[in-house]
Scaffold this motif. Structure first.
Motif, mmCIF file in Angstrom:
data_model
loop_
_atom_site.group_PDB
_atom_site.id
_atom_site.type_symbol
_atom_site.label_atom_id
_atom_site.label_comp_id
_atom_site.label_asym_id
_atom_site.label_seq_id
_atom_site.Cartn_x
_atom_site.Cartn_y
_atom_site.Cartn_z
ATOM 1 N N PHE A 1 67.561 -38.227 133.349
ATOM 2 C CA PHE A 1 67.585 -39.641 133.629
ATOM 3 C C PHE A 1 66.527 -40.071 134.415
ATOM 4 O O PHE A 1 65.817 -40.967 134.379
ATOM 5 C CB PHE A 1 68.921 -39.915 133.958
ATOM 6 C CG PHE A 1 69.228 -41.337 134.292
ATOM 7 C CD1 PHE A 1 69.323 -42.322 133.368
ATOM 8 C CD2 PHE A 1 69.341 -42.020 135.619
ATOM 9 C CE1 PHE A 1 69.446 -43.517 133.243
ATOM 10 C CE2 PHE A 1 69.503 -43.153 135.820
ATOM 11 C CZ PHE A 1 69.626 -44.093 134.677
ATOM 12 N N ASP A 2 66.537 -39.332 135.750
ATOM 13 C CA ASP A 2 65.666 -39.850 136.681
ATOM 14 C C ASP A 2 64.060 -39.682 136.409
ATOM 15 O O ASP A 2 63.232 -40.469 136.633
ATOM 16 C CB ASP A 2 65.547 -38.906 138.196
ATOM 17 C CG ASP A 2 67.138 -39.311 138.633
ATOM 18 O OD1 ASP A 2 67.745 -40.462 138.309
ATOM 19 O OD2 ASP A 2 67.663 -38.352 139.336
ATOM 20 N N GLU A 3 63.643 -38.753 135.673
ATOM 21 C CA GLU A 3 62.405 -38.380 135.370
ATOM 22 C C GLU A 3 62.004 -39.392 134.158
ATOM 23 O O GLU A 3 60.970 -39.938 134.248
ATOM 24 C CB GLU A 3 62.159 -36.842 134.742
ATOM 25 C CG GLU A 3 62.198 -35.975 135.341
ATOM 26 C CD GLU A 3 63.621 -35.174 135.862
ATOM 27 O OE1 GLU A 3 64.419 -36.002 135.384
ATOM 28 O OE2 GLU A 3 63.701 -34.338 136.532
ATOM 29 N N SER A 4 63.080 -39.795 133.331
ATOM 30 C CA SER A 4 62.793 -40.892 132.292
ATOM 31 C C SER A 4 62.556 -42.134 132.774
ATOM 32 O O SER A 4 61.643 -42.693 132.476
ATOM 33 C CB SER A 4 64.000 -40.547 131.271
ATOM 34 O OG SER A 4 63.766 -41.855 130.481
ATOM 35 N N MET A 5 63.492 -42.455 133.778
ATOM 36 C CA MET A 5 63.418 -43.757 134.276
ATOM 37 C C MET A 5 62.040 -44.062 135.261
ATOM 38 O O MET A 5 61.632 -45.294 135.125
ATOM 39 C CB MET A 5 64.566 -43.901 135.292
ATOM 40 C CG MET A 5 65.776 -44.058 134.827
ATOM 41 S SD MET A 5 66.006 -45.333 133.150
ATOM 42 C CE MET A 5 65.933 -44.404 131.753
ATOM 43 N N LYS A 6 61.591 -43.177 135.775
ATOM 44 C CA LYS A 6 60.321 -43.217 136.409
ATOM 45 C C LYS A 6 58.995 -43.597 135.542
ATOM 46 O O LYS A 6 58.452 -44.664 135.624
ATOM 47 C CB LYS A 6 59.988 -41.816 136.961
ATOM 48 C CG LYS A 6 58.721 -41.920 138.280
ATOM 49 C CD LYS A 6 58.817 -40.802 139.120
ATOM 50 C CE LYS A 6 57.337 -40.572 139.522
ATOM 51 N NZ LYS A 6 56.968 -39.384 140.005
ATOM 52 N N MET A 7 58.991 -42.965 134.450
ATOM 53 C CA MET A 7 58.212 -43.327 133.406
ATOM 54 C C MET A 7 58.571 -44.699 132.691
ATOM 55 O O MET A 7 57.571 -45.260 132.446
ATOM 56 C CB MET A 7 58.063 -42.253 132.227
ATOM 57 C CG MET A 7 57.481 -40.933 132.766
ATOM 58 S SD MET A 7 57.695 -39.674 131.557
ATOM 59 C CE MET A 7 58.874 -38.590 131.984
ATOM 60 N N LEU A 8 59.693 -44.995 132.553
ATOM 61 C CA LEU A 8 59.977 -46.331 131.695
ATOM 62 C C LEU A 8 59.706 -47.424 132.782
ATOM 63 O O LEU A 8 59.284 -48.419 132.320
ATOM 64 C CB LEU A 8 61.601 -46.207 131.620
ATOM 65 C CG LEU A 8 62.081 -47.570 131.033
ATOM 66 C CD1 LEU A 8 61.625 -48.062 129.829
ATOM 67 C CD2 LEU A 8 63.608 -47.559 130.839
ATOM 68 N N ASP A 9 59.861 -47.380 134.312
ATOM 69 C CA ASP A 9 59.402 -48.585 134.987
ATOM 70 C C ASP A 9 58.108 -48.665 134.852
ATOM 71 O O ASP A 9 57.757 -49.964 135.141
ATOM 72 C CB ASP A 9 60.148 -48.027 136.482
ATOM 73 C CG ASP A 9 61.734 -47.990 136.408
ATOM 74 O OD1 ASP A 9 62.207 -48.362 135.533
ATOM 75 O OD2 ASP A 9 62.432 -47.456 137.409
#
Lengths: 469, 444
Positions: free
Chosen positions: B383-391
């Protein structure tokens, strides 16, 4: 030194998340685009020059080898940690890229991708000519330290002509500035040019001032094929002696043409002994005339066919043929040894003949292409490093390629650097005394020999490269 | 230290990895051209999280220099599988094959040795084996979601933050699940929908598992759009999940079984094209032949299946134009589905369709071809890795001034909806391209 022990020493100097110790990470910095695999004990991703200076001081104290590394696209082994120790991954260094339009300069940090400098300069109507084929990946820091330049060297000169100032962490951990923002500068020794092309053995660049020039307004491109190699060589020299200075002149030999056509059929003249691609840039009216003249010169030298690109799409198609070389030849085998022996322009046909003779002698897959305008050829040997018997022949062939280049008045390397792969041949070109003078400079700058050891200078008794593992 | 029995066991997996992919991994010349294309290298900044780094680690593992579980598993697990590196690669290294082989061997060893797989792996395995391949279970789940949304229980649950407490990642996704359609409006398997106007072709529709259960309205609209361009649309019975999620998680045997079921269901249809509307599924369907290399019974059948598979946007362009009825308002931007772009090579058609909508202003956003970090179920597990890219991605959406973000894959769609929610963008919608086209054609 063991990883844990080293980690203990480094930890007070560098934030935790900037030090990599895990085996998977260490193996991930054990290679570059050339040969060999050397496991570092530790990887540091410094954020600023002070951190680098502190690591270098530590390295001097404990005699730990330190290896600066950009994007590791090196073809000569420039960033390989051959003696273990610390890899300094400069690709994650703070990024800074500012264009100064009034002074026609760019101020950049070493981690900036060279292609981003091209783009930013162009947005300001300016131009940074050095353009190694990996420029969309490679860092400017790596480009400067290897002095790699690409196809535009003929007209625009090489990378060193565009670096006018540097900030450097020396091998003893001092932070110095060389040169500055002025094109003219004769204050003392030209340390800028000494550092550029020093392959990371004399310092770690932390900032560079680059000269920019106005962007050429337009460009025109042609592709000419020749039944005889020697004719293509004459076409190249005659274009230049007719008063035209093309921005690029690329050459591909028959084996290269066939490899491309085999890989992706795009209608290459497979019967031709050689093709050349010529590009001119400048004012629209001027280059319209120049490209016509280039075409005429090619026909005078018995060109079979000359294609002048009429549209941007046709131009892209011509360059596509050149870009396909790399993927095409890789289909011929898993290991590619890419050399960059460079000869005076007039000797290109002779050099290619020598290369073909080497190919026959050692029965190897050897193709030739390169930046013919500046004499920088890229003979590539396609092989399989697991085939020990063939690799021995490759070793011998590589040695003869260097010999041929030096005998024709050329040099071991036009732009890839010496690194580990060409170090054994340094004396062949420079003589004992020449290498010794360089060694003295290295020793004066880096008395403990901690910065990028194992590069440029041959190991005692080493006279040829051995690629077999 | 490991005892010799352990080592012997490990050798088995190392040699399996070696057999499966060492040759392929050796085709990498380590030029690094893939680095700028890799979203995880960009966000994590480590060579071990780059395609070149991962391929090298697979090589190192196959040579026995590093451990499959301790060293290789994490970098492989953190790959999105977007395959943008394959497009950037100048020497055509088959990264997808290398990646899937590594996953397969790592998973196999974990299973065999019951090495306490991580929670993520357990949940993954359970969901993939027990939910995705079963239409009825998935539809039940979809129907329950519909009931849940319609009755307003979700609002109460959200208010009490009950769901968020269970797990942050699942909680955030719960908020953005699209409204599920009433079971009464659903198509049935085995049904044929007639072409409108002159019939141009008979096509078979691949409903997918997530699309069928959670976004059946998009499937229904897809069928209607196809009808409106003159396609007779058949929805073959017996079709199932494409198996992509299984293959990406290293569950190759399961993936192949699903593939066989689909090949059988579709080859009986006699249709000229097999159409899907999910980039991730489409990529799998188009690569079925790769999974049956050397299999006398299935290779040729799989190849024919792959040859007929198409994304819906390709068909709508081929048989269009669409019967638009309404003007569109505001700027539209498009986020490529990695598997539609990098595996299927489809990038022009979705853009062409969006540009063709009356009134629509299409703006290409920066990095539109870069993975949104949905990555199948990557966003749930990492989740965290993904959200960094999404943001980061949402900053590009803002810069483009888009009011509608369009995608062509359910995973990307949910991720973009989550992005809109997280970034607090107002009056901004994330829609599947089929929803946009249907709305412009007056299909509800």
């Amino acid at each position: 030194m063991k990883t844990e022990e080293l980690y203990g020493l480094v930890r007070p100097l560098i934030p935790k998340d900037r030090v990599l110790t895990q085996l998977a990470d260490r193996y991930s910095y054990s290679f570059d685009a050339s040969f060999g695999e050397y496991l570092p004990d530790l990887v540091i991703q410094p954020e600023n020059k002070e951190q680098i200076a502190s690591v270098i001081k530590l390295a001097n104290e404990h005699l730990i080898p330190v290896y600066p590394r950009g994007a590791a696209t090196s073809l000569s082994g420039g960033s390989l940690p051959v003696k273990g120790g610390i890899v300094l991954d400069m690709s994650q260094f703070n990024k800074k890229l500012s264009i100064d339009k009034e002074n026609l300069i760019a101020v950049v940090s070493p981690s900036v991708i060279t292609g981003d400098i091209h783009q930013k300069a162009e947005e300001a109507g300016l131009f940074y000519p050095p353009d190694p084929s990996s420029s969309h990946v490679s860092t400017i820091g790596g480009n400067l330290l290897e002095n790699s330049s690409g196809p535009k060297g003929l007209k625009y000169g090489t990378t060193k002509e565009y670096v006018i100032g540097l900030e450097v962490v020396t091998p003893t951990g001092e932070i110095i500035r060389t040169g500055g923002k002025t094109v003219k500068n004769v204050t003392g020794y030209d340390l800028t040019r000494l550092i550029v092309g020093s392959e990371g053995t004399l310092g770690i660049v932390t900032e560079a001032i680059l000269r920019l020039i106005p962007k050429p307004q337009a460009r025109k491109t042609l592709l000419a094929s020749f039944g005889r190699l020697v004719d293509s060589g004459h076409a190249i020299t005659n274009i230049l002696s007719s008063g035209i200075l093309p921005s690029a002149m690329e050459l591909m030999d028959n084996s290269c043409i066939r490899a491309v056509e085999n890989y992706t059929p795009i209608g290459m003249p497979v019967e031709a002994e050689a093709i050349i691609i010529v590009e001119v840039d400048g004012h629209e009216a001027a280059i319209a005339e120049e490209i016509k003249k280039c075409e005429a010169v090619c026909f005078e030298q018995n060109a079979i066919e000359v294609r002048v690109a009429q549209t941007e799409k046709e131009r892209a198609n011509i360059w596509n043929a050149r870009k396909m070389v790399s993927p095409a030849i890789t289909q011929m085998g898993p290991t590619k040894i890419s050399e960059d022996a460079t000869v005076p322009r007039s000797e290109i046909p002779k050099m290619i003949e020598r290369l073909h003779a080497i190919r026959e002698k050692y029965q190897l897959n050897l193709v030739v292409f390169g930046h013919a305008g500046d004499g920088n050829l890229h003979p590539n040997i396609i092989t399989d490093k697991r085939n020990t018997e063939e690799m021995k022949r490759v070793d011998a062939a590589v040695g003869e390629i260097f010999e041929a280049a030096v005998q024709l008045g050329g040099t071991l390397s036009g732009e890839h650097g010496i690194g580990t792969l060409k170090a054994p041949y340094m004396e062949m070109e420079l003589g004992k005394a020449g290498v010794l003078m360089m060694q003295k400079i290295k020793d004066a700058w880096d008395p403990n020999g901690i910065l990028n050891p194992g590069k440029i200078f041959p190991q005692p008794g080493q006279t040829k490269v051995v690629l077999t593992q | 230290m490991k005892n010799s029995a352990d080592c012997h066991q490990e050798d088995k997996y190392i040699s399996l990895l070696h057999d499966l992919t060492y040759e392929a991994a050796n085709t990498c010349v380590q030029c690094g051209y893939c680095l700028p294309a890799c979203p995880t290298y960009e966000s994590m900044g480590k060579e071990s999280q780059s395609p070149r780094g991962r391929i090298n680690l697979v090589k190192m593992a196959a040579e026995g220099k590093i451990d499959l579980q301790n060293d290789l598993a994490e970098p492989i697990d953190l790959c999105l599988g977007c395959r943008a590196c394959e497009v950037a690669c100048p020497v055509s290294v088959p990264y997808g094959e290398i990646y899937e082989a590594a996953r397969e061997v790592i998973t196999l060893q974990q299973k065999d040795e019951a090495k306490n797989p991580s929670v993520g792996i357990k949940v993954r395995g359970h969901v993939l084996n027990n939910v995705f391949p079963h239409q009825k279970r998935l539809r039940l789940l979809g129907n329950a979601t519909w009931l849940y949304q319609k009755t307003g229980i979700n609002r109460v649950a959200r208010k009490l933050k009950l769901v968020n407490k269970i797990s942050e990642s699942v909680g955030q996704f719960e908020k953005i699940l699209p409204p599920v359609e009433s079971p009464l409006k659903r198509y049935t398997f085995g049904e044929t929908f007639p072409a409108r106007g002159r019939k141009k072709a008979t096509v078979a529709f691949f409903a997918g598992c997530v699309m069928d259960a959670m976004m059946s309205n998009i499937n229904r609209m897809s069928i209607e759009l196809l009808q409106s361009t003159g396609c007779e649309v058949f929805v073959p019975k017996g079709q199932t999940c494409c198996g992509a999620l299984h293959a990406h998680q290293g569950m190759m045997d399961e993936a192949k079984e699903l593939a066989k079921a689909n090949i059988e269901a579709f080859e009986a249809s006699g249709a000229v094209y097999f159409i899907n509307n999910a980039g991730g599924c489409g990529a799998m369907l188009r690569e079925y032949d790769k999974h049956f290399k050397g299999d006398h019974e299935w290779e040729e059948r799989a190849r024919q299946f792959a040859d007929k598979s198409r994304d819906i946007t390709e068909i709508l362009v081929e048989f269009g134009p669409l019967p638009y009825m309404k003007e569109w308002n505001g700027v539209i931007t498009y986020q490529d589905s990695c598997h539609l772009l990098n595996v299927q090579g489809v990038s022009g058609e979705p853009r062409e369709l969006l540009r063709s909508i009356p009134g629509a202003r299409f703006v290409e956003m920066k990095g539109s071809d870069r993975c949104c970090a949905s990555g199948g179920i990557y966003n749930l597990i990492h989740f965290d890795e993904s959200m960094k890219m999404l943001d980061c991605k949402m900053e590009d959406v803002k810069a483009a001034g888009a009011k509608t973000i369009v995608t062509t894959n359910p995973g990307c769609l949910l991720q973009m909806k989550l992005g809109v929610e997280r970034s607090g963008l107002e009056n901004t919608r994330a829609l599947h391209i089929v929803e946009v086209l249907a709305e412009a054609c007056g299909i509800r």
